[in-house]
Write an enzyme that holds these catalytic residues in place. Structure first.
Site, short mmCIF file in Angstrom:
data_model
loop_
_atom_site.label_atom_id
_atom_site.label_comp_id
_atom_site.label_asym_id
_atom_site.label_seq_id
_atom_site.Cartn_x
_atom_site.Cartn_y
_atom_site.Cartn_z
N GLU A 1 3.51 -7.27 7.47
CA GLU A 1 4.39 -6.17 7.03
C GLU A 1 4.53 -6.14 5.49
O GLU A 1 5.59 -5.87 4.94
CB GLU A 1 5.73 -6.21 7.75
N1 CAA Z 1 8.99 5.73 1.63
C1 CAA Z 1 8.55 7.02 1.49
N2 CAA Z 1 7.48 7.33 0.76
C2 CAA Z 1 6.83 6.33 0.14
C3 CAA Z 1 7.20 5.00 0.26
C4 CAA Z 1 8.35 4.72 1.03
N3 CAA Z 1 8.80 3.48 1.18
N4 CAA Z 1 6.37 4.23 -0.44
C5 CAA Z 1 5.46 5.04 -1.00
N5 CAA Z 1 5.75 6.31 -0.64
C6 CAA Z 1 5.03 7.53 -1.06
C7 CAA Z 1 5.14 7.69 -2.54
O1 CAA Z 1 6.32 8.36 -2.91
C8 CAA Z 1 3.91 8.50 -2.86
O2 CAA Z 1 4.15 9.85 -2.52
P1 CAA Z 1 3.89 11.03 -3.59
O3 CAA Z 1 2.42 10.95 -3.93
O4 CAA Z 1 4.25 12.27 -2.85
O5 CAA Z 1 4.77 10.72 -4.77
C9 CAA Z 1 2.90 7.97 -1.86
O6 CAA Z 1 3.65 7.40 -0.78
C10 CAA Z 1 1.98 6.94 -2.44
O7 CAA Z 1 2.75 5.88 -2.95
P2 CAA Z 1 2.11 4.73 -3.83
O8 CAA Z 1 1.36 5.36 -4.95
O9 CAA Z 1 3.16 3.73 -4.15
O10 CAA Z 1 1.02 4.14 -2.79
P3 CAA Z 1 -0.04 2.98 -2.96
O11 CAA Z 1 -1.31 3.41 -2.34
O12 CAA Z 1 -0.06 2.49 -4.38
O13 CAA Z 1 0.54 1.83 -1.99
C11 CAA Z 1 1.76 -0.14 -1.35
C12 CAA Z 1 1.67 1.15 -2.21
C13 CAA Z 1 3.18 -0.59 -1.55
C14 CAA Z 1 0.79 -1.23 -1.80
C15 CAA Z 1 1.48 0.20 0.14
O14 CAA Z 1 0.12 0.53 0.37
C16 CAA Z 1 1.87 -0.93 1.06
O15 CAA Z 1 3.02 -1.05 1.43
N6 CAA Z 1 0.88 -1.78 1.46
C17 CAA Z 1 1.12 -2.84 2.41
C18 CAA Z 1 0.90 -2.36 3.78
C19 CAA Z 1 1.61 -3.19 4.80
O16 CAA Z 1 2.78 -3.54 4.64
N7 CAA Z 1 0.93 -3.44 5.89
C20 CAA Z 1 1.53 -4.14 6.98
C21 CAA Z 1 0.85 -3.76 8.25
S1 CAA Z 1 1.91 -3.71 9.66
C22 CAA Z 1 2.17 -5.29 10.15
O17 CAA Z 1 1.92 -6.23 9.46
C23 CAA Z 1 2.80 -5.37 11.48
C24 CAA Z 1 2.89 -6.72 12.12
O18 CAA Z 1 1.94 -7.43 12.28
C25 CAA Z 1 4.19 -7.15 12.65
#
Ligand code: CAA
Length: 379
Positions: free
Chosen positions: A363
């Protein structure tokens, strides 16, 4: 902010503690050894309403708040972190996106039985080339008449193979980048949807982790969650909530490590006195207790903000970052305090140390949490 739990929250906490002690803890060692999914416990949690805690009664939920649900994950993880993540992945990642973004028909068809514990949920975002870079989705969904055709592979999916309902992300319009990602509700048993073998993991071994494989899998059009192109935001908002769940899992693991150390250091005698009389040990216990309290405040604050419908993205990331790093650091210390015994499988701290590691990875890794915190702080 009010630091007192309400009577109702206290009552729930006692219920979770009793359930964890009676039903979860006795099986934890064995299911870790065998890597056996705890179906019995999951069914019992379903009957008690744990699988729908934060959803309104209208949707089959218990009508409790997020903090109550978070305490359930904490207490269950204190007994068995694998059971804790099954609960967290189901509620936060499987049910919650339908609760937040689903149509009335989707809620009726999927959320109600999921919240009642009749169907288990999961979340399929990660791919071989889209881990931290979640926007790099390669699974494709192409509209064909009244269905989307899905092709691609998801990896490391918690509850994979065991869950009945999957929230799956796929590219509907690659030209639009992350704005071309859409979310779908996919049922187990849909032709063209299969699972890879269960992964052999270092920790949380009783939870199921598999690949999801889509080969010309037809998903009815009405199973699109939100609108086309909404997928990335749905994923990010879902993960904001999910991260509080994993923070609570880490908190439960860290608390369990402290519980074990307090008991052991009072019993174990060396140089004719209990270990708890040595200052070197006392300082480790003091650091553990302090970090656990700090983690609990961060985790509960994020839950309360979510309930108050205030922004909580940064606070959820802080809670997960701090709680998971505290869990890792202090489970290592707990093994150290237990000495040679701590390295043996018979002692719970050995499992806690293995279980803690994943909380810094899934996550969103600790590095991702720092990206989210920095992004929100500097904007
Ligand atoms: N809420 C709403 N919108 C959001 C947001 C949020 N928390 N975070 C980003 N956004 C939106 C931004 O506002 C932006 O929108 P606009 O273009 O309209 O302004 C868009 O999304 C892109 O945002 P970023 O430029 O910040 O996106 P990014 O590509 O740079 O990614 C990141 C940012 C934080 C690295 C993201 O990709 C991320 O969280 N990566 C990790 C993924 C992850 O957590 N994976 C876990 C898998 S599930 C799991 O693990 C389950 C399990 O086993 C239990």
């Amino acid at each position: 902010m009010d630091f007192e739990l309400t009577k109702k929250q206290e009552m729930f906490r006692t219920l979770f503690q009793e359930f964890a002690e009676k039903e979860v803890a006795p099986k934890a060692f064995e299911i870790d050894e065998n890597g056996e999914f705890p179906w019995d416990t999951v069914k019992k949690m379903g009957k008690l309403g744990f699988l729908g805690l934060p959803f309104t009664k209208e949707y089959g939920g218990a009508g409790a708040d997020t903090l109550t649900y978070i305490m359930a994950v904490e207490e269950i993880s204190r007994a068995c972190a694998a059971t804790g993540v099954i609960l967290s992945a189901h509620v936060s990642l499987g049910c919650h996106p339908i609760y937040q973004f689903g149509t009335p028909q989707q809620k009726e068809k999927y959320l109600v039985p999921m919240a009642k514990g009749e169907l288990l949920g999961a979340f399929g975002l990660t791919e071989p080339n889209a881990g931290t870079d979640a926007a790099g989705q390669q699974t494709a969904a192409v509209l064909d008449g009244d269905a989307y055709i899905l092709n691609g592979t998801k990896i490391f999916i918690t509850n994979g193979g065991c869950a009945d309902v999957y929230i799956v992300f796929a590219m509907t319009d690659p030209a639009k980048g992350l704005k071309g990602i859409s979310a779908f509700i996919v049922e187990k048993g849909t032709p063209g949807f299969t699972f890879g073998p269960k992964e052999h993991k270092m920790g949380i071994r009783a939870s199921s982790t598999t690949e999801l494989i889509f080969q010309d899998c037809r998903i009815p059009k009405e199973n699109l969650l939100g609108k086309e192109g909404d997928g990335f935001k749905i994923a990010m908002q879902t993960l904001d909530g999910g991260r509080i769940g994993i923070a609570a899992q880490a908190l439960g693991i860290a608390q369990a490590a402290l519980d074990e150390c307090v008991r052991y250091t009072k019993e174990r005698q060396q140089f004719n006195k209990p270990l708890s009389n040595f200052q070197a040990i006392q300082w480790m216990i003091a650091d553990m207790a302090t970090d656990i309290d700090a983690a609990r405040f961060l985790v509960y604050r994020a839950a309360v903000l979510k309930d108050k419908k205030k922004p909580f993205s940064k606070e959820a990331a802080m809670a997960k970052l701090f709680a998971s790093e505290a869990a890792m650091k202090h489970t290592v210390k707990a093994v150290q305090i237990h000495g040679g015994y701590g390295y043996m499988k018979e002692y719970k701290v050995e499992r806690l140390m293995r279980d803690a590691k994943i909380t810094e990875i899934y996550e969103g890794t600790s590095e991702v949490q720092r990206m989210v915190i920095a992004g929100n702080t500097l904007k």
